[in-house]
Design a protein around this motif. Structure first.
Motif, mmCIF file in Angstrom:
data_model
loop_
_atom_site.group_PDB
_atom_site.id
_atom_site.type_symbol
_atom_site.label_atom_id
_atom_site.label_comp_id
_atom_site.label_asym_id
_atom_site.label_seq_id
_atom_site.Cartn_x
_atom_site.Cartn_y
_atom_site.Cartn_z
ATOM 1 N N LEU A 189 0.835 -1.192 0.000
ATOM 2 C CA LEU A 189 0.000 0.000 0.000
ATOM 3 C C LEU A 189 0.871 1.244 0.000
ATOM 4 N N ASP A 225 -4.831 -1.929 -7.521
ATOM 5 C CA ASP A 225 -5.281 -2.609 -6.305
ATOM 6 C C ASP A 225 -4.048 -3.275 -5.702
ATOM 7 N N SER A 226 -3.674 -2.888 -4.504
ATOM 8 C CA SER A 226 -2.419 -3.373 -3.928
ATOM 9 C C SER A 226 -2.451 -4.862 -3.615
ATOM 10 N N GLU A 227 -3.642 -5.456 -3.541
ATOM 11 C CA GLU A 227 -3.738 -6.885 -3.241
ATOM 12 C C GLU A 227 -3.682 -7.730 -4.504
ATOM 13 N N CYS A 257 -10.462 6.203 -1.323
ATOM 14 C CA CYS A 257 -9.757 5.020 -0.825
ATOM 15 C C CYS A 257 -8.286 5.320 -0.557
ATOM 16 N N ASP A 289 -6.158 0.249 -1.451
ATOM 17 C CA ASP A 289 -7.174 -0.744 -1.107
ATOM 18 C C ASP A 289 -8.523 -0.142 -1.483
ATOM 19 N N ASP A 348 -11.461 -1.053 -1.211
ATOM 20 C CA ASP A 348 -12.566 -1.268 -0.278
ATOM 21 C C ASP A 348 -12.439 -0.421 0.984
#
Length: 318
Positions: free
Chosen positions: A60, A97-99, A222, A291, A293
């Motif tokens: 992140l 999206d970091s994931e 976000c 992120d 979300d």
């Protein structure tokens, strides 16, 4: 010359032609006067799409406080320079999206920053970052015991709480959408500095909203962060007008209490420019891992200063 050498030379010529054409295309898209000219970034055909390579995913980008000078997305544009003088800056970002490492398309990216002498649009009467650049007080000094709430302003820009705009200027502010690759590019000028802060650009990333004829509506932020500039580039800019006329005390990158000293994940931009003549223009790029979300509106407590930050540096978060 052998057939192999001929083929190799042909491939090299083709590659060079593509690189030169790409550089010219970027330069030609520039501005005149206070922004990019057709000669800006000459000789540097690097892509500004902010591809940072391997090792970026699953990290992140650091969150920071919003600062007092945010104005909600009311300028949908990629060229935010207006009439501001300064070194042309082409800022290329990629939002992922970091994931999952997947690009985030149709996000609304806000950026805002001070001009070459440390003044924020919308708050011109604050002077240089709110840190003493405004008009001198008039009349007799107050006497007696102070009453009421203490003021929120302070050295370097007025603390972390939001301040309402004081005028209608909106230079060096803008919002634009990411494309299907998560890319967004802004044209602006290299920021200046003001007392208590190193050179920086503010950023917000909004997702889950809707693009309409009126702009971007709904959704949530976000990511709220800041981008930073290495000391070499800042020192080079300080030799160029109007930066050279900025008399405000400068906080270095290592002294800043907002930058977390973590390099790229902390918002440190990758910069490219002619070391012999930075005035020709600078390209900055970064991949921003978020992120989608999460809600990160920058209204929480400011981050803790890093151990390497100077104890004498101001802890405000503008």
């Amino acid at each position: 010359m052998t057939d192999y050498q001929e083929a190799h030379r042909a491939r090299e010529l083709t590659r060079r032609t593509v690189v030169v054409a790409g550089a010219g295309g970027i330069a030609a898209a520039g501005l005149v006067g206070g922004a990019l000219t057709t000669t800006a970034f000459a000789g540097d055909g690097a892509d500004t799409s902010a591809e940072d390579g391997a090792g970026v995913c699953y990290r992140l980008t650091s969150e920071t406080v919003e600062g007092p000078y945010y104005i909600d997305a009311d300028k949908l544009r990629r060229d935010i320079t207006e009439d501001r003088e300064g070194i042309p800056l082409l800022l290329g970002l990629k939002v992922i999206d970091s994931e999952t490492c997947r690009p985030i398309r149709d996000a609304a990216v806000d950026i805002w920053h001070c001009d070459a002498v440390g003044v924020y649009s919308g708050y011109e009467n604050q002077g240089n970052g709110g840190g003493g650049g405004g008009p001198a007080p008039t009349g007799e000094p107050p006497t007696g015991t102070p009453t009421g709430e203490p003021p929120t302003g302070g050295p370097g820009g007025g603390g972390g709480g939001h301040q309402e705009p004081t005028d209608d200027t909106r230079y060096l502010r803008g919002t634009w959408r990411t494309d299907r690759h998560g890319h967004v590019t802004f044209r602006t000028v290299f920021p200046g500095w003001y007392r208590g802060r190193c050179v920086h650009i503010h950023v917000k990333v909004h997702v889950d909203g809707e693009w309409t004829d009126a702009g971007y509506e709904g959704g949530h932020a976000c990511h709220t962060g800041q981008f930073f500039f290495d000391e070499e580039s800042v020192l080079a800019s300080a030799e160029v007008e109007p930066y050279a006329s900025n008399a405000a005390e400068r906080t270095t990158l290592s002294e800043d209490t907002i930058y977390d000293q973590s390099g790229t994940p902390g918002g440190l931009l990758k910069l490219r420019y002619d070391r012999r003549d930075i005035a020709r223009g600078v390209r900055g790029s970064l991949t921003v891992g978020v992120d989608p979300d999460a809600t990160q509106d920058g209204q929480g407590a400011p981050p803790q200063p890093s151990t390497s930050a100077s104890a004498s540096a101001s802890a405000e978060a503008s």
